[in-house]
Motif scaffolding. Structure first.
Motif, PDB file in Angstrom:
ATOM      1  N   GLN A   1      -3.868  31.565  -8.870  1.00 22.33           N
ATOM      2  CA  GLN A   1      -4.055  32.345 -10.091  1.00 22.33           C
ATOM      3  C   GLN A   1      -4.377  31.487 -11.311  1.00 22.33           C
ATOM      4  OE1 GLN A   1      -0.844  35.180 -10.685  1.00 22.33           O
ATOM      5  NE2 GLN A   1      -0.376  35.178  -8.502  1.00 22.33           N
ATOM      6  N   ALA A   2      -3.972  30.226 -11.286  1.00 20.48           N
ATOM      7  CA  ALA A   2      -4.236  29.318 -12.410  1.00 20.48           C
ATOM      8  C   ALA A   2      -4.096  27.890 -11.916  1.00 20.48           C
ATOM      9  CB  ALA A   2      -3.269  29.577 -13.564  1.00 20.48           C
ATOM     10  N   ILE A   3      -4.729  26.965 -12.610  1.00 18.81           N
ATOM     11  CA  ILE A   3      -4.730  25.552 -12.226  1.00 18.81           C
ATOM     12  C   ILE A   3      -4.523  24.694 -13.465  1.00 18.81           C
ATOM     13  CG2 ILE A   3      -6.062  23.671 -11.167  1.00 18.81           C
ATOM     14  CD1 ILE A   3      -7.794  25.886  -9.848  1.00 18.81           C
ATOM     15  N   SER A   4      -3.740  23.629 -13.322  1.00 18.64           N
ATOM     16  CA  SER A   4      -3.656  22.615 -14.376  1.00 18.64           C
ATOM     17  C   SER A   4      -3.553  21.251 -13.712  1.00 18.64           C
ATOM     18  CB  SER A   4      -2.453  22.847 -15.310  1.00 18.64           C
ATOM     19  OG  SER A   4      -1.235  22.617 -14.637  1.00 18.64           O
ATOM     20  N   THR A   5      -4.041  20.222 -14.395  1.00 16.59           N
ATOM     21  CA  THR A   5      -4.056  18.882 -13.810  1.00 16.59           C
ATOM     22  C   THR A   5      -3.652  17.831 -14.839  1.00 16.59           C
ATOM     23  OG1 THR A   5      -6.371  18.457 -14.370  1.00 16.59           O
ATOM     24  CG2 THR A   5      -5.945  19.527 -12.265  1.00 16.59           C
ATOM     25  N   SER A   6      -3.200  16.694 -14.330  1.00 13.02           N
ATOM     26  CA  SER A   6      -3.037  15.485 -15.129  1.00 13.02           C
ATOM     27  C   SER A   6      -3.569  14.349 -14.280  1.00 13.02           C
ATOM     28  CB  SER A   6      -1.563  15.245 -15.494  1.00 13.02           C
ATOM     29  OG  SER A   6      -0.829  14.791 -14.369  1.00 13.02           O
ATOM     30  N   GLU A   7      -3.427  13.137 -14.744  1.00 13.86           N
ATOM     31  CA  GLU A   7      -3.975  12.004 -14.008  1.00 13.86           C
ATOM     32  C   GLU A   7      -3.330  11.839 -12.643  1.00 13.86           C
ATOM     33  OE1 GLU A   7      -5.354   7.475 -15.196  1.00 13.86           O
ATOM     34  OE2 GLU A   7      -3.450   8.220 -15.943  1.00 13.86           O
ATOM     35  N   ILE A   8      -2.045  12.230 -12.504  1.00 20.57           N
ATOM     36  CA  ILE A   8      -1.361  12.047 -11.219  1.00 20.57           C
ATOM     37  C   ILE A   8      -0.748  13.347 -10.703  1.00 20.57           C
ATOM     38  CG2 ILE A   8      -0.860   9.631 -11.734  1.00 20.57           C
ATOM     39  CD1 ILE A   8       2.104  10.526 -12.142  1.00 20.57           C
ATOM     40  N   LYS A   9      -1.248  14.495 -11.156  1.00 18.77           N
ATOM     41  CA  LYS A   9      -0.658  15.771 -10.731  1.00 18.77           C
ATOM     42  C   LYS A   9      -1.713  16.866 -10.697  1.00 18.77           C
ATOM     43  CE  LYS A   9       0.972  18.418 -13.766  1.00 18.77           C
ATOM     44  NZ  LYS A   9       1.693  18.892 -14.960  1.00 18.77           N
TER      45      LYS A   9
ATOM     46  N   SER B   1       3.187  22.029  -7.240  1.00 22.73           N
ATOM     47  CA  SER B   1       2.473  20.847  -7.729  1.00 22.73           C
ATOM     48  C   SER B   1       2.506  19.738  -6.692  1.00 22.73           C
ATOM     49  CB  SER B   1       3.122  20.331  -9.015  1.00 22.73           C
ATOM     50  OG  SER B   1       3.248  21.345  -9.978  1.00 22.73           O
ATOM     51  N   VAL B   2       1.412  18.997  -6.603  1.00 21.43           N
ATOM     52  CA  VAL B   2       1.373  17.766  -5.814  1.00 21.43           C
ATOM     53  C   VAL B   2       1.300  16.609  -6.806  1.00 21.43           C
ATOM     54  CG1 VAL B   2       0.358  18.835  -3.784  1.00 21.43           C
ATOM     55  CG2 VAL B   2      -1.139  17.885  -5.522  1.00 21.43           C
ATOM     56  N   VAL B   3       2.108  15.574  -6.564  1.00 21.03           N
ATOM     57  CA  VAL B   3       2.240  14.467  -7.509  1.00 21.03           C
ATOM     58  C   VAL B   3       2.093  13.141  -6.776  1.00 21.03           C
ATOM     59  CG1 VAL B   3       3.807  13.304  -9.126  1.00 21.03           C
ATOM     60  CG2 VAL B   3       3.785  15.809  -9.000  1.00 21.03           C
ATOM     61  N   GLY B   4       1.370  12.205  -7.377  1.00 17.41           N
ATOM     62  CA  GLY B   4       1.264  10.875  -6.796  1.00 17.41           C
ATOM     63  C   GLY B   4       0.343   9.976  -7.590  1.00 17.41           C
ATOM     64  N   VAL B   5       0.761   8.722  -7.819  1.00 18.35           N
ATOM     65  CA  VAL B   5      -0.085   7.800  -8.570  1.00 18.35           C
ATOM     66  C   VAL B   5      -1.351   7.444  -7.801  1.00 18.35           C
ATOM     67  CG1 VAL B   5       1.779   6.775  -9.919  1.00 18.35           C
ATOM     68  CG2 VAL B   5       1.212   5.808  -7.688  1.00 18.35           C
ATOM     69  N   GLY B   6      -1.352   7.714  -6.483  1.00 22.06           N
ATOM     70  CA  GLY B   6      -2.540   7.436  -5.683  1.00 22.06           C
ATOM     71  C   GLY B   6      -3.742   8.256  -6.107  1.00 22.06           C
ATOM     72  N   MET B   7      -3.506   9.345  -6.832  1.00 21.81           N
ATOM     73  CA  MET B   7      -4.619  10.178  -7.308  1.00 21.81           C
ATOM     74  C   MET B   7      -5.542   9.412  -8.252  1.00 21.81           C
ATOM     75  SD  MET B   7      -2.948  13.866  -8.193  1.00 21.81           S
ATOM     76  CE  MET B   7      -1.711  14.616  -7.148  1.00 21.81           C
ATOM     77  N   LYS B   8      -4.990   8.398  -8.927  1.00 25.58           N
ATOM     78  CA  LYS B   8      -5.793   7.660  -9.892  1.00 25.58           C
ATOM     79  C   LYS B   8      -6.991   6.982  -9.234  1.00 25.58           C
ATOM     80  CE  LYS B   8      -1.974   6.532 -13.047  1.00 25.58           C
ATOM     81  NZ  LYS B   8      -1.193   5.428 -13.665  1.00 25.58           N
ATOM     82  N   SER B   9      -6.843   6.618  -7.962  1.00 25.69           N
ATOM     83  CA  SER B   9      -7.895   5.846  -7.297  1.00 25.69           C
ATOM     84  C   SER B   9      -8.494   6.538  -6.077  1.00 25.69           C
ATOM     85  CB  SER B   9      -7.332   4.477  -6.877  1.00 25.69           C
ATOM     86  OG  SER B   9      -6.173   4.628  -6.071  1.00 25.69           O
TER      87      SER B   9
ATOM     88  N   GLU C   1       0.851  -1.198   0.000  1.00 25.88           N
ATOM     89  CA  GLU C   1       0.000   0.000   0.000  1.00 25.88           C
ATOM     90  C   GLU C   1       0.875   1.232   0.000  1.00 25.88           C
ATOM     91  OE1 GLU C   1      -3.803   1.808   2.463  1.00 25.88           O
ATOM     92  OE2 GLU C   1      -3.225  -0.284   2.656  1.00 25.88           O
ATOM     93  N   ARG C   2       0.605   2.152  -0.910  1.00 30.72           N
ATOM     94  CA  ARG C   2       1.441   3.320  -1.081  1.00 30.72           C
ATOM     95  C   ARG C   2       0.730   4.575  -0.604  1.00 30.72           C
ATOM     96  NH1 ARG C   2       3.413   4.757  -6.217  1.00 30.72           N
ATOM     97  NH2 ARG C   2       5.129   5.577  -4.999  1.00 30.72           N
TER      98      ARG C   2
END
Length: 415
Positions: free
Chosen positions: A381-389, A353-361, A257-258
């Motif tokens: 002031q601005a926001i951008s996202t990806s699947e894990i960020k 930025s906050v990063v983590g593969v746990g965001m996927k689930s 578990e991560r």
């Protein structure tokens, strides 16, 4: 016995004493029976010095001759390390990029590696000889020296590791691994034992300076395991393990578990541009970003505001701060085609930025970030996202406070 590629950066190679420390680290691996190839950078600050010489000689320098000059920094350190290893009784030989050869595409100062001839290299390693290879350089089809662009030595190391089928690629720097955030800002930051390729790519792209993005992408593509360690220790204190950069599958085997979030990264090399009263019609946004793309300027966060009553909108985006003035000049030159009113800019911003593969689930990662920053009065002031960020743009003066706040909010502080 393992086959290892060791890579040492400019701070590790900064002078004969540092090179002797590096030689002892290499000798330790050889003594354990491992087959070793070493990739080296130029001494810290040397490439900048050589670039300066090129500009002084001819501001409109020929890229082919530029490569000849700047590639010499790594040639010096590879020879010096080979000599130092020999003084310790370790068989060693330097191999320049054209001697292997490392073949690259036809593009001076920004070449990409096509393939590496490993026949002679593997023969030398198999008989116990350490191969010392200058990073950052290769050879084009016409026999001319080429360079891979700044930070290219990490890419050289990963490419060589893939070509020789290395068990891992150890990249030695001035830090002993990848941390949950910059330990100079957060004293309770934790060193991570394992990070996925995907997470490291995101961390590197949003400000973490431990590894170069291109090298991580190549490692992910070729399946090369990377270990990040510090070269600023020796003898009994020499590092046993740093941070391993591996696949998702390997981490799942090692850690049941991560953590939800792996790390917090920040980047002050950001500038914000607002193009006001752009016609709200198809093709208008393309006319803004077309000239920037043609000039090789990377655009990051993009926001298009809700359209105005007059069929107009504002477009906000970020570029590297070094490209701010050039970006404004390009946009002003295309003003008639774009049809905007004016350009506003701000280079006193930073990205966190906050990063983590746990965001996927897991849900709620973004809301935790927004709430934690709001509670400390930090405006987004601005926001951008990806699947894990998730990344946000804030005032530059608030970046260190924001890093500490988020590190605590996601439970990353060491006990």
């Amino acid at each position: 016995m393992a086959r290892i590629v060791m890579k040492f950066g400019g701070t590790s190679m900064a002078g004969t004493e540092r090179i002797r420390t590096v030689a002892k680290l290499v000798a330790r691996e050889v003594a354990q029976g491992n087959e070793v190839a070493v990739v080296v950078s130029a001494m810290a600050g040397e490439t900048d010095r050589l670039v300066g010489f090129c500009r002084e000689a001819n501001p409109r320098y020929d890229p082919a001759e530029y490569d000849v000059v700047v590639a010499s920094g790594e040639q010096v350190t590879s020879g010096l390390l080979a000599l130092t290893l020999q003084s310790l009784g370790v068989p060693a030989r330097s191999w320049l990029g054209w001697q292997l050869p490392i073949r690259t595409e036809e593009a001076h100062s920004r070449a990409r590696i096509i393939d590496i001839d490993t026949g002679a290299l593997l023969a030398a390693m198999t008989k116990g000889e350490v191969a010392v290879i200058p990073g950052f350089q290769g050879m084009m089809d016409d026999g001319r020296i080429s360079t891979l662009g700044r930070g290219g030595s990490d890419t050289s190391a990963v490419a060589i590791a893939a070509a020789v089928g290395a068990d891992r690629c150890d990249i030695y720097t001035d830090v002993d691994g990848v941390y949950t955030t910059d330990p100079r800002i957060v004293a309770r930051a934790q060193k991570l034992d394992y990070v996925t390729y995907e997470e490291m790519l995101e961390l590197a792209s949003v400000g973490a300076k431990v590894l170069q993005t291109r090298s991580v992408g190549l490692a992910m593509k070729t399946g090369v395991r990377i270990q990040v360690l510090s070269s600023f220790v020796e003898g009994d204190e020499a590092p046993k393990q740093g941070t391993m950069i591996v696949s998702d599958e390997e981490i799942e085997e090692l850690q049941m578990e991560r953590q939800l979030i792996t790390g917090i990264a920040h980047d002050k090399n950001e500038a914000k541009i607002i193009v006001t009263r752009v016609p709200d019609k198809p093709g208008a946004v393309a006319s803004i970003f077309g000239p920037l793309a043609a000039a090789g300027i990377n655009v990051d966060m993009i926001i298009q505001n809700v359209g105005r009553d007059k069929g107009e909108t504002d477009v906000t985006f970020t570029v590297p701060s070094a490209d701010l003035l050039r970006s404004i000049d390009l946009l002003e030159g295309a003003k008639d085609k774009i049809g905007f009113n004016r350009i506003l800019s701000d280079d006193k911003v930073a990205k966190i930025s906050v990063v983590g593969v746990g965001m996927k689930s897991h849900a709620g990662v973004a809301s935790t970030m927004f709430r934690a920053l709001a509670d400390r009065g930090i405006n987004i002031q601005a926001i951008s996202t990806s699947e894990i960020k998730v990344s946000v743009l804030i005032d530059q003066d608030e970046i260190e406070l924001a890093v500490r706040v988020l590190h605590t909010a996601y439970g990353l502080d060491a006990a």
